[in-house]
Write an enzyme that holds these catalytic residues in place. Structure first.
Site, PDB file in Angstrom:
ATOM      1  N   TYR A   1      36.012  44.327  50.169  1.00  0.00           N
ATOM      2  CA  TYR A   1      36.823  44.675  48.998  1.00  0.00           C
ATOM      3  C   TYR A   1      38.322  44.543  49.325  1.00  0.00           C
ATOM      4  O   TYR A   1      39.099  43.980  48.547  1.00  0.00           O
ATOM      5  CB  TYR A   1      36.458  46.119  48.617  1.00  0.00           C
ATOM      6  CG  TYR A   1      37.133  46.690  47.405  1.00  0.00           C
ATOM      7  CD1 TYR A   1      36.732  46.346  46.128  1.00  0.00           C
ATOM      8  CD2 TYR A   1      38.155  47.640  47.553  1.00  0.00           C
ATOM      9  CE1 TYR A   1      37.339  46.914  45.014  1.00  0.00           C
ATOM     10  CE2 TYR A   1      38.759  48.217  46.442  1.00  0.00           C
ATOM     11  CZ  TYR A   1      38.347  47.845  45.178  1.00  0.00           C
ATOM     12  OH  TYR A   1      38.939  48.412  44.084  1.00  0.00           O
TER      13      TYR A   1
ATOM     14  N   SER B   1      44.352  46.733  45.076  1.00  0.00           N
ATOM     15  CA  SER B   1      43.948  48.099  45.410  1.00  0.00           C
ATOM     16  C   SER B   1      44.660  48.542  46.687  1.00  0.00           C
ATOM     17  O   SER B   1      44.924  47.722  47.577  1.00  0.00           O
ATOM     18  CB  SER B   1      42.437  48.132  45.628  1.00  0.00           C
ATOM     19  OG  SER B   1      42.081  49.339  46.266  1.00  0.00           O
TER      20      SER B   1
ATOM     21  N   LYS C   1      41.021  42.130  47.595  1.00  0.00           N
ATOM     22  CA  LYS C   1      42.144  42.722  46.860  1.00  0.00           C
ATOM     23  C   LYS C   1      43.480  42.240  47.423  1.00  0.00           C
ATOM     24  O   LYS C   1      44.446  42.062  46.671  1.00  0.00           O
ATOM     25  CB  LYS C   1      42.055  44.249  46.905  1.00  0.00           C
ATOM     26  CG  LYS C   1      40.904  44.813  46.069  1.00  0.00           C
ATOM     27  CD  LYS C   1      40.983  44.369  44.611  1.00  0.00           C
ATOM     28  CE  LYS C   1      40.216  45.236  43.636  1.00  0.00           C
ATOM     29  NZ  LYS C   1      40.169  44.676  42.287  1.00  0.00           N
TER      30      LYS C   1
HETATM   31  P1  NAI Z   1      34.356  50.171  36.699  1.00  0.00           P
HETATM   32  O1  NAI Z   1      33.157  49.933  37.551  1.00  0.00           O
HETATM   33  O2  NAI Z   1      34.292  51.235  35.691  1.00  0.00           O
HETATM   34  O3  NAI Z   1      34.802  48.837  35.986  1.00  0.00           O
HETATM   35  C1  NAI Z   1      34.599  47.563  36.491  1.00  0.00           C
HETATM   36  C2  NAI Z   1      33.982  46.728  35.393  1.00  0.00           C
HETATM   37  O4  NAI Z   1      33.837  45.383  35.852  1.00  0.00           O
HETATM   38  C3  NAI Z   1      32.603  47.222  34.990  1.00  0.00           C
HETATM   39  O5  NAI Z   1      32.566  47.516  33.614  1.00  0.00           O
HETATM   40  C4  NAI Z   1      31.693  46.064  35.354  1.00  0.00           C
HETATM   41  O6  NAI Z   1      30.605  45.925  34.466  1.00  0.00           O
HETATM   42  C5  NAI Z   1      32.635  44.890  35.288  1.00  0.00           C
HETATM   43  N1  NAI Z   1      32.154  43.744  36.078  1.00  0.00           N
HETATM   44  C6  NAI Z   1      31.450  43.772  37.230  1.00  0.00           C
HETATM   45  N2  NAI Z   1      31.143  42.515  37.591  1.00  0.00           N
HETATM   46  C7  NAI Z   1      31.644  41.700  36.655  1.00  0.00           C
HETATM   47  C8  NAI Z   1      31.636  40.294  36.492  1.00  0.00           C
HETATM   48  N3  NAI Z   1      31.024  39.497  37.372  1.00  0.00           N
HETATM   49  N4  NAI Z   1      32.278  39.766  35.417  1.00  0.00           N
HETATM   50  C9  NAI Z   1      32.917  40.548  34.529  1.00  0.00           C
HETATM   51  N5  NAI Z   1      32.922  41.904  34.628  1.00  0.00           N
HETATM   52  C10 NAI Z   1      32.301  42.472  35.690  1.00  0.00           C
HETATM   53  O7  NAI Z   1      35.558  50.444  37.713  1.00  0.00           O
HETATM   54  P2  NAI Z   1      37.119  50.691  37.446  1.00  0.00           P
HETATM   55  O8  NAI Z   1      37.504  51.778  38.324  1.00  0.00           O
HETATM   56  O9  NAI Z   1      37.422  50.766  36.015  1.00  0.00           O
HETATM   57  O10 NAI Z   1      37.717  49.359  38.084  1.00  0.00           O
HETATM   58  C11 NAI Z   1      38.526  48.431  37.387  1.00  0.00           C
HETATM   59  C12 NAI Z   1      39.305  47.611  38.399  1.00  0.00           C
HETATM   60  O11 NAI Z   1      40.237  48.468  39.076  1.00  0.00           O
HETATM   61  C13 NAI Z   1      38.448  46.988  39.488  1.00  0.00           C
HETATM   62  O12 NAI Z   1      38.942  45.712  39.793  1.00  0.00           O
HETATM   63  C14 NAI Z   1      38.647  47.900  40.655  1.00  0.00           C
HETATM   64  O13 NAI Z   1      38.425  47.261  41.888  1.00  0.00           O
HETATM   65  C15 NAI Z   1      40.091  48.296  40.462  1.00  0.00           C
HETATM   66  N6  NAI Z   1      40.474  49.494  41.148  1.00  0.00           N
HETATM   67  C16 NAI Z   1      40.021  50.710  40.708  1.00  0.00           C
HETATM   68  C17 NAI Z   1      40.401  51.846  41.378  1.00  0.00           C
HETATM   69  C18 NAI Z   1      40.014  53.186  40.891  1.00  0.00           C
HETATM   70  O14 NAI Z   1      40.511  54.184  41.484  1.00  0.00           O
HETATM   71  N7  NAI Z   1      39.183  53.310  39.875  1.00  0.00           N
HETATM   72  C19 NAI Z   1      41.185  51.778  42.614  1.00  0.00           C
HETATM   73  C20 NAI Z   1      41.680  50.484  42.924  1.00  0.00           C
HETATM   74  C21 NAI Z   1      41.300  49.400  42.222  1.00  0.00           C
END
Ligand code: NAI
Length: 436
Positions: A182, A169, A186
């Site tokens: 975080y 990130s 990351k």
């Molecule tokens: P999101 O919250 O929609 O998706 C994250 C998913 O990870 C969720 O569905 C959640 O249930 C799952 N999760 C949580 N704990 C877990 C575990 N212990 N085991 C397996 N799954 C688990 O968020 P998003 O935005 O789709 O994030 C996806 C990735 O992208 C994350 O790693 C996030 O940090 C990264 N990211 C997202 C950004 C954004 O702008 N949306 C920015 C930078 C990084």
């Protein structure tokens, strides 16, 4: 179909490339029950991948559990004729990571793609960031990567193929207020990738990091709502699909994607300053030179820590340069230069060293040579070794300049005339081993 809709928004010229598909391939996506992971799962499945949709379905802070998110994504894939199943294990424990990968192997017998995408948030300013806010975030993002990547690499090594994506990130790469936990996790993923890439590249395993920006559950209250249409997860997935494919054009790199923007992010090292007079070195002399010390003019990227060292040593001011011979001795050929290596071998410098150097000499006297060092003895054999430790590619003339002492290994490397692959550490010992 999702992928078609999205393809249409891109310039036509991208269609000149071969269509990328994942038929016969197995993809594991952690945290695929929503947000970005869901889109990756749908898109990979629409292009033929069999997908393991992992998600224990917690809330954004990691609390709670539900099978519904992963089930919904699986149903979406199945309803479109794709192949997928749900897995609800958490990436945050070694057992969970093992179980996710084992489920993929049990069902499909292989794993071609791992996208570690799972994530949670527990933001707080640093002094208020108690272990309950720190530990779970590190456990999902950073430890989670370790837990799923380790069993995956074992399987991919056996297959001799794999694509791994870790999700970093800009919060870690550049900083973000209130996200020390975080950000640390990351950025830790970048360190994991930087080291792992060196161990796996010979098995046709590519590992890269992506830094996405999209409006999802994770960011809906952090990013301005007017960007909801622009910052859709669908605008990130082309990067993820390309880096997950056989055609993956990168290894050990970081790519950013947001709203249709794609670009590379890298760590670079400045030229820095060498101080000739060590006796006058002090904080004050350093302060006086700070502008040059901190300058990034002429900064370079390095493929590993050893190359950083080799590169900076190559710029060291040395009297030796003037004392070097400037001509290759008459009659010196590649073959007698190699046979001469055994005579020049310094067994003391080889204490504890076991290494197989594979030289690939190009140019007029193109040839291959193995230099095997074991039990403080040296054996030089023409030909190619099946499992060299360190591969050195060099033009014949440059090799002769090196062995005759006209050029140092560091200078040759810095000039881009010596290419080192495999374990680079032993390459640094060449000069001492053969008294070059
Ligand atoms: P999101 O919250 O929609 O998706 C994250 C998913 O990870 C969720 O569905 C959640 O249930 C799952 N999760 C949580 N704990 C877990 C575990 N212990 N085991 C397996 N799954 C688990 O968020 P998003 O935005 O789709 O994030 C996806 C990735 O992208 C994350 O790693 C996030 O940090 C990264 N990211 C997202 C950004 C954004 O702008 N949306 C920015 C930078 C990084």
């Amino acid at each position: 179909m999702i992928s078609e809709k999205f393809e249409n928004s891109f310039e036509r010229k991208t269609r000149t490339f071969e269509y990328i598909h994942y038929r016969e391939q197995v993809a594991v996506i952690t945290g695929a029950g929503g947000g970005l992971g869901r889109i990756y799962a749908l898109e990979l499945a629409s292009r033929g991948a069999r997908v393991v949709v992992n998600d224990p379905g917690p809330a954004r802070d990691g609390l709670g559990m539900s099978s519904a998110p992963a089930d919904q994504v699986v149903n979406e894939i199945l309803s479109k004729g794709g192949e997928a199943f749900a897995n609800y294990d958490s990436v945050a424990t070694p057992e969970g990571g093992e179980a996710i990968i084992q489920a993929a192997l049990n069902a499909y017998g292989r794993i071609d793609i791992l996208i570690h995408n799972a994530g949670i948030l527990r933001d707080k300013t640093f002094v208020n960031m108690v272990p309950d806010l720190w530990d779970p975030v590190l456990a999902v993002h950073l430890d989670g990567a370790y837990h799923v990547t380790r069993p995956t690499v074992q399987a991919m090594k056996q297959q001799g193929y794999g694509r791994i994506l870790l999700t970093t990130s800009t919060s870690g790469l550049f900083g973000n207020f209130g996200q020390a936990n975080y950000g640390a996790a990351k950025m830790g993923l970048v360190g994991l990738m930087n080291c792992l890439k060196l161990e796996v590249n010979k098995y046709d395993i590519c590992i890269n990091c992506i830094a996405p920006t999209a409006i999802t559950r994770m960011t809906e209250d952090l990013l301005p709502p007017e960007f909801t249409e622009l910052l859709k997860p669908e605008a990130v997935s082309p990067l993820v699909l390309l880096l997950s494919s056989r055609q993956c054009p990168a290894n050990g790199e970081i790519y950013c994607a947001a709203g249709g923007y794609f670009g590379r992010i890298a760590l670079i090292a400045g030229e820095g300053v060498w101080f000739r007079e060590k006796s006058s070195l002090s904080p004050e002399t350093l302060a006086a030179a700070w502008e040059r010390v901190s300058s990034l003019r002429g900064a370079r990227e390095h493929s590993d820590a050893n190359q950083v060292l080799l590169s900076l040593l190559s710029t060291q001011p040395t009297q030796k340069t003037n004392e070097r011979p400037n001509q290759i001795p008459e009659g010196l050929t590649i073959a007698n230069a190699f046979s001469g290596l055994e005579k020049r071998f310094n067994s003391k410098a080889a204490q504890g060293l076991e290494v197989i150097y594979q030289f690939i000499i190009s140019g007029e006297e193109a040839s291959e040579w193995q230099v095997i060092i074991k039990d403080q003895s040296c054996n030089v054999i023409p030909g190619v070794h099946e499992h060299p430790t360190t591969l050195l590619k060099i033009d014949g003339q440059d090799f002769l300049l090196l062995v005759s002492g006209c050029r140092s290994a560091a200078e040759t490397f810095a000039a881009g005339k010596l290419i080192i692959e495999g374990r680079p550490g032993p390459a640094q010992r060449l000069e001492r081993l053969f008294q070059l």
